[in-house]
Design a protein around this motif. Sequence first.
Motif, PDB file in Angstrom:
ATOM      1  N   THR A   1       0.815  -1.217   0.000  1.00 48.77           N
ATOM      2  CA  THR A   1       0.000   0.000   0.000  1.00 48.77           C
ATOM      3  C   THR A   1       0.849   1.267   0.000  1.00 48.77           C
ATOM      4  OG1 THR A   1      -0.162   0.021   2.410  1.00 48.77           O
ATOM      5  CG2 THR A   1      -1.900  -1.137   1.209  1.00 48.77           C
ATOM      6  N   ASP A   2       2.159   1.122   0.089  1.00 48.59           N
ATOM      7  CA  ASP A   2       3.068   2.270   0.119  1.00 48.59           C
ATOM      8  C   ASP A   2       3.245   2.830  -1.284  1.00 48.59           C
ATOM      9  OD1 ASP A   2       5.096   4.110   0.474  1.00 48.59           O
ATOM     10  OD2 ASP A   2       6.285   2.812   1.774  1.00 48.59           O
ATOM     11  N   SER A   3       2.837   4.056  -1.493  1.00 47.73           N
ATOM     12  CA  SER A   3       2.901   4.663  -2.830  1.00 47.73           C
ATOM     13  C   SER A   3       4.330   5.006  -3.253  1.00 47.73           C
ATOM     14  CB  SER A   3       2.041   5.927  -2.863  1.00 47.73           C
ATOM     15  OG  SER A   3       2.528   6.871  -1.925  1.00 47.73           O
ATOM     16  N   ARG A   4       5.270   5.008  -2.332  1.00 40.39           N
ATOM     17  CA  ARG A   4       6.654   5.339  -2.670  1.00 40.39           C
ATOM     18  C   ARG A   4       7.401   4.185  -3.335  1.00 40.39           C
ATOM     19  NH1 ARG A   4       8.574   6.828   3.125  1.00 40.39           N
ATOM     20  NH2 ARG A   4       7.325   4.967   3.429  1.00 40.39           N
ATOM     21  N   ILE A   5       6.842   2.991  -3.276  1.00 32.13           N
ATOM     22  CA  ILE A   5       7.513   1.815  -3.829  1.00 32.13           C
ATOM     23  C   ILE A   5       7.178   1.688  -5.313  1.00 32.13           C
ATOM     24  CG2 ILE A   5       7.735  -0.687  -3.693  1.00 32.13           C
ATOM     25  CD1 ILE A   5       7.171  -0.464  -0.705  1.00 32.13           C
ATOM     26  N   ASP A   6       8.214   1.458  -6.111  1.00 31.96           N
ATOM     27  CA  ASP A   6       8.101   1.367  -7.564  1.00 31.96           C
ATOM     28  C   ASP A   6       7.267   0.153  -7.995  1.00 31.96           C
ATOM     29  OD1 ASP A   6       8.854   2.214 -10.205  1.00 31.96           O
ATOM     30  OD2 ASP A   6      10.246   0.514 -10.269  1.00 31.96           O
ATOM     31  N   GLY A   7       6.628   0.264  -9.153  1.00 30.91           N
ATOM     32  CA  GLY A   7       5.762  -0.788  -9.672  1.00 30.91           C
ATOM     33  C   GLY A   7       6.466  -2.119  -9.886  1.00 30.91           C
ATOM     34  N   ILE A   8       7.704  -2.084 -10.355  1.00 29.94           N
ATOM     35  CA  ILE A   8       8.464  -3.323 -10.587  1.00 29.94           C
ATOM     36  C   ILE A   8       8.695  -4.042  -9.258  1.00 29.94           C
ATOM     37  CG2 ILE A   8      10.689  -4.260 -11.342  1.00 29.94           C
ATOM     38  CD1 ILE A   8      10.787  -1.895 -13.345  1.00 29.94           C
TER      39      ILE A   8
ATOM     40  N   ALA B   1       7.182  -7.816  -7.794  1.00 32.25           N
ATOM     41  CA  ALA B   1       7.983  -8.849  -7.128  1.00 32.25           C
ATOM     42  C   ALA B   1       7.404  -9.155  -5.744  1.00 32.25           C
ATOM     43  CB  ALA B   1       9.435  -8.397  -7.008  1.00 32.25           C
ATOM     44  N   MET B   2       6.958  -8.121  -5.066  1.00 28.53           N
ATOM     45  CA  MET B   2       6.353  -8.313  -3.742  1.00 28.53           C
ATOM     46  C   MET B   2       5.045  -9.081  -3.865  1.00 28.53           C
ATOM     47  SD  MET B   2       7.183  -4.548  -2.186  1.00 28.53           S
ATOM     48  CE  MET B   2       6.009  -4.658  -0.880  1.00 28.53           C
ATOM     49  N   GLU B   3       4.277  -8.800  -4.911  1.00 26.49           N
ATOM     50  CA  GLU B   3       3.019  -9.519  -5.143  1.00 26.49           C
ATOM     51  C   GLU B   3       3.292 -11.004  -5.376  1.00 26.49           C
ATOM     52  OE1 GLU B   3      -0.945 -10.122  -5.417  1.00 26.49           O
ATOM     53  OE2 GLU B   3      -0.125  -8.122  -5.127  1.00 26.49           O
ATOM     54  N   GLU B   4       4.341 -11.301  -6.125  1.00 26.79           N
ATOM     55  CA  GLU B   4       4.729 -12.689  -6.368  1.00 26.79           C
ATOM     56  C   GLU B   4       5.099 -13.374  -5.050  1.00 26.79           C
ATOM     57  OE1 GLU B   4       5.475 -15.636  -9.322  1.00 26.79           O
ATOM     58  OE2 GLU B   4       4.897 -13.576  -9.686  1.00 26.79           O
ATOM     59  N   ARG B   5       5.863 -12.672  -4.230  1.00 23.40           N
ATOM     60  CA  ARG B   5       6.256 -13.205  -2.918  1.00 23.40           C
ATOM     61  C   ARG B   5       5.024 -13.406  -2.030  1.00 23.40           C
ATOM     62  NH1 ARG B   5      10.724 -13.527   0.470  1.00 23.40           N
ATOM     63  NH2 ARG B   5      10.319 -12.965   2.624  1.00 23.40           N
ATOM     64  N   TYR B   6       4.094 -12.456  -2.075  1.00 23.79           N
ATOM     65  CA  TYR B   6       2.861 -12.556  -1.300  1.00 23.79           C
ATOM     66  C   TYR B   6       2.105 -13.833  -1.665  1.00 23.79           C
ATOM     67  CZ  TYR B   6      -1.966 -11.816   0.025  1.00 23.79           C
ATOM     68  OH  TYR B   6      -3.221 -11.998   0.526  1.00 23.79           O
ATOM     69  N   LYS B   7       1.980 -14.124  -2.952  1.00 16.92           N
ATOM     70  CA  LYS B   7       1.249 -15.306  -3.404  1.00 16.92           C
ATOM     71  C   LYS B   7       1.881 -16.586  -2.856  1.00 16.92           C
ATOM     72  CE  LYS B   7      -0.382 -13.258  -7.691  1.00 16.92           C
ATOM     73  NZ  LYS B   7      -0.244 -13.248  -9.148  1.00 16.92           N
ATOM     74  N   ILE B   8       3.188 -16.655  -2.880  1.00 12.30           N
ATOM     75  CA  ILE B   8       3.895 -17.839  -2.383  1.00 12.30           C
ATOM     76  C   ILE B   8       3.698 -17.995  -0.878  1.00 12.30           C
ATOM     77  CG2 ILE B   8       6.180 -18.860  -2.006  1.00 12.30           C
ATOM     78  CD1 ILE B   8       6.974 -17.519  -4.721  1.00 12.30           C
TER      79      ILE B   8
ATOM     80  N   ARG C   1      -6.358 -10.591  -0.448  1.00 12.88           N
ATOM     81  CA  ARG C   1      -6.420  -9.284  -1.103  1.00 12.88           C
ATOM     82  C   ARG C   1      -7.529  -9.304  -2.136  1.00 12.88           C
ATOM     83  NH1 ARG C   1      -1.542  -7.486  -3.768  1.00 12.88           N
ATOM     84  NH2 ARG C   1      -2.364  -5.454  -3.346  1.00 12.88           N
ATOM     85  N   SER C   2      -8.289  -8.241  -2.196  1.00 13.81           N
ATOM     86  CA  SER C   2      -9.355  -8.147  -3.190  1.00 13.81           C
ATOM     87  C   SER C   2      -8.765  -7.773  -4.546  1.00 13.81           C
ATOM     88  CB  SER C   2     -10.382  -7.097  -2.766  1.00 13.81           C
ATOM     89  OG  SER C   2      -9.808  -5.805  -2.840  1.00 13.81           O
ATOM     90  N   LYS C   3      -9.537  -7.976  -5.613  1.00 13.11           N
ATOM     91  CA  LYS C   3      -9.081  -7.582  -6.949  1.00 13.11           C
ATOM     92  C   LYS C   3      -8.786  -6.096  -6.997  1.00 13.11           C
ATOM     93  CE  LYS C   3     -10.754 -10.779 -10.363  1.00 13.11           C
ATOM     94  NZ  LYS C   3     -11.605 -10.980 -11.511  1.00 13.11           N
ATOM     95  N   HIS C   4      -9.593  -5.315  -6.301  1.00 12.59           N
ATOM     96  CA  HIS C   4      -9.413  -3.873  -6.281  1.00 12.59           C
ATOM     97  C   HIS C   4      -8.051  -3.517  -5.690  1.00 12.59           C
ATOM     98  CE1 HIS C   4     -10.309   0.363  -5.934  1.00 12.59           C
ATOM     99  NE2 HIS C   4     -10.022   0.320  -4.644  1.00 12.59           N
ATOM    100  N   GLN C   5      -7.668  -4.172  -4.618  1.00 16.76           N
ATOM    101  CA  GLN C   5      -6.358  -3.904  -3.994  1.00 16.76           C
ATOM    102  C   GLN C   5      -5.227  -4.283  -4.936  1.00 16.76           C
ATOM    103  OE1 GLN C   5      -7.014  -6.350  -0.498  1.00 16.76           O
ATOM    104  NE2 GLN C   5      -6.752  -4.557   0.789  1.00 16.76           N
ATOM    105  N   ARG C   6      -5.371  -5.398  -5.626  1.00 16.96           N
ATOM    106  CA  ARG C   6      -4.295  -5.851  -6.515  1.00 16.96           C
ATOM    107  C   ARG C   6      -4.106  -4.887  -7.682  1.00 16.96           C
ATOM    108  NH1 ARG C   6      -6.450 -11.363  -5.449  1.00 16.96           N
ATOM    109  NH2 ARG C   6      -7.960 -10.855  -7.052  1.00 16.96           N
ATOM    110  N   SER C   7      -5.174  -4.462  -8.319  1.00  9.49           N
ATOM    111  CA  SER C   7      -5.049  -3.594  -9.476  1.00  9.49           C
ATOM    112  C   SER C   7      -4.636  -2.181  -9.071  1.00  9.49           C
ATOM    113  CB  SER C   7      -6.363  -3.543 -10.255  1.00  9.49           C
ATOM    114  OG  SER C   7      -7.381  -2.991  -9.448  1.00  9.49           O
ATOM    115  N   GLU C   8      -4.993  -1.773  -7.888  1.00  9.63           N
ATOM    116  CA  GLU C   8      -4.676  -0.443  -7.402  1.00  9.63           C
ATOM    117  C   GLU C   8      -3.191  -0.306  -7.088  1.00  9.63           C
ATOM    118  OE1 GLU C   8      -5.795   1.102  -3.243  1.00  9.63           O
ATOM    119  OE2 GLU C   8      -7.499   1.558  -4.538  1.00  9.63           O
ATOM    120  N   ASN C   9      -2.552  -1.360  -6.604  1.00  8.05           N
ATOM    121  CA  ASN C   9      -1.186  -1.286  -6.114  1.00  8.05           C
ATOM    122  C   ASN C   9      -0.126  -1.612  -7.147  1.00  8.05           C
ATOM    123  OD1 ASN C   9      -1.874  -0.522  -3.473  1.00  8.05           O
ATOM    124  ND2 ASN C   9      -2.434  -2.606  -3.008  1.00  8.05           N
ATOM    125  N   VAL C  10      -0.477  -2.200  -8.243  1.00  9.53           N
ATOM    126  CA  VAL C  10       0.559  -2.587  -9.224  1.00  9.53           C
ATOM    127  C   VAL C  10       0.523  -1.690 -10.405  1.00  9.53           C
ATOM    128  CG1 VAL C  10       1.405  -4.420 -10.698  1.00  9.53           C
ATOM    129  CG2 VAL C  10       0.534  -4.948  -8.441  1.00  9.53           C
TER     130      VAL C  10
END
Length: 76
Positions: free
Chosen positions: A30-37, A41-48, A67-76
Amino acid sequence: MLGVMLNNKESQEVEYMLKRELEELLLDLTDSRIDGIVKRAMEERYKIIFGLYKRFASPKECYKYIRSKHQRSENV
């Protein structure tokens, strides 16, 4: 496929560590300062880690970290 035998105390410890890691990842996603790339990678780690956590925790406990679909699309 690997197998691991854990006693109850070890199982609780693994569940605790996975829970803390999920909380940290959810906070960072949820941190807006973190880059999309980096977020991808964090999303991949989260899934595992969430997949591992589902093996230790009850379904009720797992709902807290879904995580809801809205959260996933909003953060990446």
